[in-house]
Each structure stands twice: as C-alpha cells, then as structure tokens.
Scaffold this motif. Structure first.
Motif, short mmCIF file in Angstrom:
data_model
loop_
_atom_site.label_atom_id
_atom_site.label_comp_id
_atom_site.label_asym_id
_atom_site.label_seq_id
_atom_site.Cartn_x
_atom_site.Cartn_y
_atom_site.Cartn_z
N ARG A 40 0.82 -1.23 0.00
CA ARG A 40 0.00 0.00 0.00
C ARG A 40 0.85 1.27 0.00
NH1 ARG A 40 -5.15 -0.76 2.27
NH2 ARG A 40 -5.48 1.40 1.65
N SER A 41 2.14 1.11 0.32
CA SER A 41 3.01 2.29 0.43
C SER A 41 4.37 1.99 -0.21
CB SER A 41 3.20 2.65 1.91
OG SER A 41 4.26 3.57 2.04
N LYS A 42 4.76 2.84 -1.18
CA LYS A 42 6.04 2.59 -1.87
C LYS A 42 7.23 2.81 -0.94
CE LYS A 42 3.36 3.43 -5.66
NZ LYS A 42 2.35 4.43 -5.87
N TYR A 99 5.48 16.57 0.46
CA TYR A 99 5.01 15.28 -0.07
C TYR A 99 4.02 15.54 -1.20
CZ TYR A 99 3.45 10.40 0.12
OH TYR A 99 3.17 9.09 -0.17
N ALA A 123 -2.63 11.53 -1.79
CA ALA A 123 -3.88 10.74 -1.82
C ALA A 123 -4.59 10.90 -0.47
CB ALA A 123 -3.59 9.30 -2.21
N THR A 148 -2.18 7.44 3.21
CA THR A 148 -1.66 6.15 3.70
C THR A 148 -0.19 6.29 4.14
OG1 THR A 148 -3.20 4.95 2.29
CG2 THR A 148 -1.28 3.73 3.06
N THR A 149 0.67 6.67 3.20
CA THR A 149 2.09 6.83 3.55
C THR A 149 2.30 8.02 4.46
OG1 THR A 149 2.75 5.81 1.47
CG2 THR A 149 4.42 7.13 2.59
N GLU A 165 -2.16 17.30 -2.69
CA GLU A 165 -3.01 16.36 -3.43
C GLU A 165 -4.02 17.17 -4.23
OE1 GLU A 165 -3.30 12.95 -4.01
OE2 GLU A 165 -4.93 13.69 -5.26
N PHE A 166 -4.25 16.76 -5.51
CA PHE A 166 -5.18 17.59 -6.29
C PHE A 166 -6.57 17.01 -6.47
CE2 PHE A 166 -3.81 16.64 -11.03
CZ PHE A 166 -4.13 15.29 -10.86
N ASP A 206 -2.10 21.49 -7.40
CA ASP A 206 -1.48 20.74 -8.50
C ASP A 206 0.03 20.84 -8.35
OD1 ASP A 206 -0.53 19.77 -10.89
OD2 ASP A 206 -1.92 20.90 -12.15
N ASN A 234 2.16 20.49 -10.41
CA ASN A 234 2.78 21.18 -11.55
C ASN A 234 2.92 22.67 -11.31
OD1 ASN A 234 3.18 19.33 -13.92
ND2 ASN A 234 1.07 18.81 -13.38
N ASP A 291 5.07 10.97 -5.39
CA ASP A 291 4.41 9.73 -5.86
C ASP A 291 3.14 10.16 -6.58
OD1 ASP A 291 3.33 7.22 -6.20
OD2 ASP A 291 2.77 6.95 -4.11
N VAL A 292 3.30 10.66 -7.84
CA VAL A 292 2.14 11.25 -8.51
C VAL A 292 1.60 10.52 -9.74
CG1 VAL A 292 2.50 13.63 -7.72
CG2 VAL A 292 3.51 12.87 -9.87
N SER A 293 2.24 9.46 -10.17
CA SER A 293 1.74 8.71 -11.35
C SER A 293 1.41 9.62 -12.53
CB SER A 293 0.47 7.91 -11.02
OG SER A 293 0.51 7.35 -9.76
C1 LIG Z 1 -0.37 6.52 -6.32
S1 LIG Z 1 -1.36 7.74 -5.60
C2 LIG Z 1 -0.45 8.23 -4.17
C3 LIG Z 1 -0.44 7.26 -3.01
C4 LIG Z 1 0.20 7.90 -1.79
N1 LIG Z 1 1.45 8.52 -2.12
C5 LIG Z 1 0.44 6.92 -0.67
O1 LIG Z 1 1.45 6.21 -0.68
O2 LIG Z 1 -0.35 6.89 0.27
C6 LIG Z 1 -1.05 9.14 -6.61
C7 LIG Z 1 -1.80 10.38 -6.16
O3 LIG Z 1 -1.21 11.49 -6.84
C8 LIG Z 1 -2.24 12.42 -7.10
N2 LIG Z 1 -1.77 13.32 -8.17
C9 LIG Z 1 -1.53 12.98 -9.47
N3 LIG Z 1 -1.08 14.06 -10.14
C10 LIG Z 1 -1.01 15.07 -9.25
C11 LIG Z 1 -0.63 16.43 -9.36
N4 LIG Z 1 -0.22 16.95 -10.52
N5 LIG Z 1 -0.69 17.19 -8.26
C12 LIG Z 1 -1.11 16.69 -7.08
N6 LIG Z 1 -1.50 15.39 -6.92
C13 LIG Z 1 -1.46 14.60 -7.98
C14 LIG Z 1 -3.43 11.53 -7.50
O4 LIG Z 1 -4.65 12.23 -7.37
C15 LIG Z 1 -3.27 10.36 -6.52
O5 LIG Z 1 -4.03 10.57 -5.35
#
Ligand SMILES: C[S@@+](CC[C@H](N)C(=O)[O-])C[C@H]1O[C@@H](n2cnc3c(N)ncnc32)[C@H](O)[C@@H]1O
Length: 219
Positions: free
Chosen positions: A47-49, A71, A75, A78-79, A96-97, A121, A123, A141-143
């Motif tokens: 659940r957490s990298k 950070y 999300a 969790t982490t 978190e956005f 955001d 960005n 951790d933003v994917s």
């Molecule tokens: C994989 S989840 C994160 C899990 C979290 N880091 C944890 O371990 O508990 C990725 C999160 O990044 C957020 N996200 C993606 N792009 C973003 C951005 N440009 N700015 C802020 N949050 C962003 C998504 O909404 C999502 O909730």
C-alpha cells in the motif's frame, strides 16, 4: 532498517511498523500491535512505496523526528500517516489535487497535527511554496508522465543537501519501454539537474514496474 533508523520505526518479524501517534486508530485497515505497552501500526509494502523500499532493503532513510517534508501525491494519506508517526516534532506538507482523496486526508489531519494538507497541483509549486518554505525532504508519488519534471520544479523548496525520494511508475511514462531503461533515464535526468543519485531500487514484487530513486540535492 538498521541502528540509524528513526525513533518510532521498528522491524517486527522483518516487517516495518511505526509507533502509532493516535493509539487505537487504524488509518487504512492496517494491523495494530502492542509491544511493551506501546502500539505500533503495520506499514504495508503493498500500500506504500516507502514501505516497499524498506522491505527491498533500501537504506537511504533520512526521516527523523524533526524533519520537514514536502510530499506530492498524498492521496488519502496512507504513507503520510506513517511519516506523521515518525515526525513527532516535524511536519509533512501534503499536496493532493483530487477532491475525494483530499477530503479523506482532511479527516486524517484532524487527529494528526503535524500534517499540513494542501489541495493543489504539483505542476504549479508557486501556488504553495510560500506555505512550505524550505523542506529537508522532497517525496513524490504522482503517477504522471512528467514525474521527473514535477520533481525538479518542486525541488526549489528542497534545502541544499536535502534528500529527495521519487517513486517512479514506469507505465505512466511509457507502457512500451523496458521499465529498467525508464528508471535509468529518470536517474540521468535528475543527475543533469543537480542531484546526486543515492539509490535507484526496483520495488517489485510489492509495486510492479515501480522504482524508488533517492537523490541528494547538491546545487
Ligand atoms: C499513487 S497515488 C499516491 C499514493 C500515496 N502517495 C500513498 O502512498 O499513500 C497518486 C496520487 O497522486 C495524485 N496526483 C496525481 N497528479 C497530481 C498532481 N499533478 N498534483 C497533485 N497530486 C497529484 C493523485 O490524485 C493520486 O491521489
């Protein structure tokens, strides 16, 4: 985890646990364990990298009770909740956005005063840099496809000598390329932007096609 591990981080049967700042409360369904009168929360590597990084024997773990952390991609926390356990006198600025996870994060912040939630955001760091100032650690951790670019932009808030943790999701960058090549290219891009690579560790099988790149800001 070794003798340099921060107070509050414990290895129990080779699994990471953190000392629960809010005893009796499990944040995401994780197990709670009592040891010598103190309660610990299981830090689940699936659940957490960051927990996966520890399970994969990652040694670059600079989180301490006074650390301030920026950070990105918090999300629902969790982490962040485990970092909150560790930073008893520090702070996590949690960006978190998305509205739904951010609302859950706000609930977590009601019981954990060292988390500063920021709906924004990643960005656009200028929108929140005035709140953060200079952080000891930058965690991302933003994917997103432009994960490295986001990290570099936000590093204006990382102190010189500070550590950065970038959880890279290869599939977000390019689904057709070998993840190992993507991780190596990300590290090269960071090096070219004034970071020294401290670690570049595959997080499989806990997090498939993910790596944790740990850097030190040197300029
Ligand atoms: C994989 S989840 C994160 C899990 C979290 N880091 C944890 O371990 O508990 C990725 C999160 O990044 C957020 N996200 C993606 N792009 C973003 C951005 N440009 N700015 C802020 N949050 C962003 C998504 O909404 C999502 O909730």
């Amino acid at each position: 985890m070794d003798e340099a591990s921060p107070q509050g981080l414990k290895s129990i049967d080779k699994q990471p646990y953190t000392l629960n700042m809010n005893p009796g409360v499990s944040v995401y369904g994780e197990a709670l364990k009592k040891i010598s009168g103190s309660e610990y929360r299981y830090w689940d590597p699936s659940r957490s990298k960051l927990a996966a990084y520890l399970r994969k024997k990652g040694k670059e773990f600079s989180y301490h009770e006074n650390s301030s952390i920026l950070y990105l991609g918090a999300a629902s926390g969790t982490t962040v909740s485990h970092l909150s356990d560790l930073l008893v006198n520090g702070r996590v600025f949690a960006v978190e956005f998305s509205r739904i996870p951010f609302t859950k994060l706000l609930g977590l912040c009601e019981t954990r005063k060292n988390i500063m939630p920021i709906q924004g955001d990643a960005n656009d760091p200028d929108a929140y840099s005035f709140m953060v100032g200079q952080a000891d650690i930058l965690y991302e951790d933003v994917s997103q496809k432009n994960q490295v670019e986001i990290f570099i932009k936000n590093s204006i808030m990382l102190k010189k000598g500070g550590k950065g943790f970038l959880a890279v999701k290869a599939r977000c960058i390019d689904v057709s390329r070998d993840p190992k090549k993507i991780f190596s290219d990300c590290a090269k891009e960071l090096e070219a932007s004034g970071f020294e690579i401290q670690d570049n560790r595959d997080l499989g099988p806990f997090e498939k096609d993910h790596a944790m790149i740990v850097v030190k800001k040197i300029v």
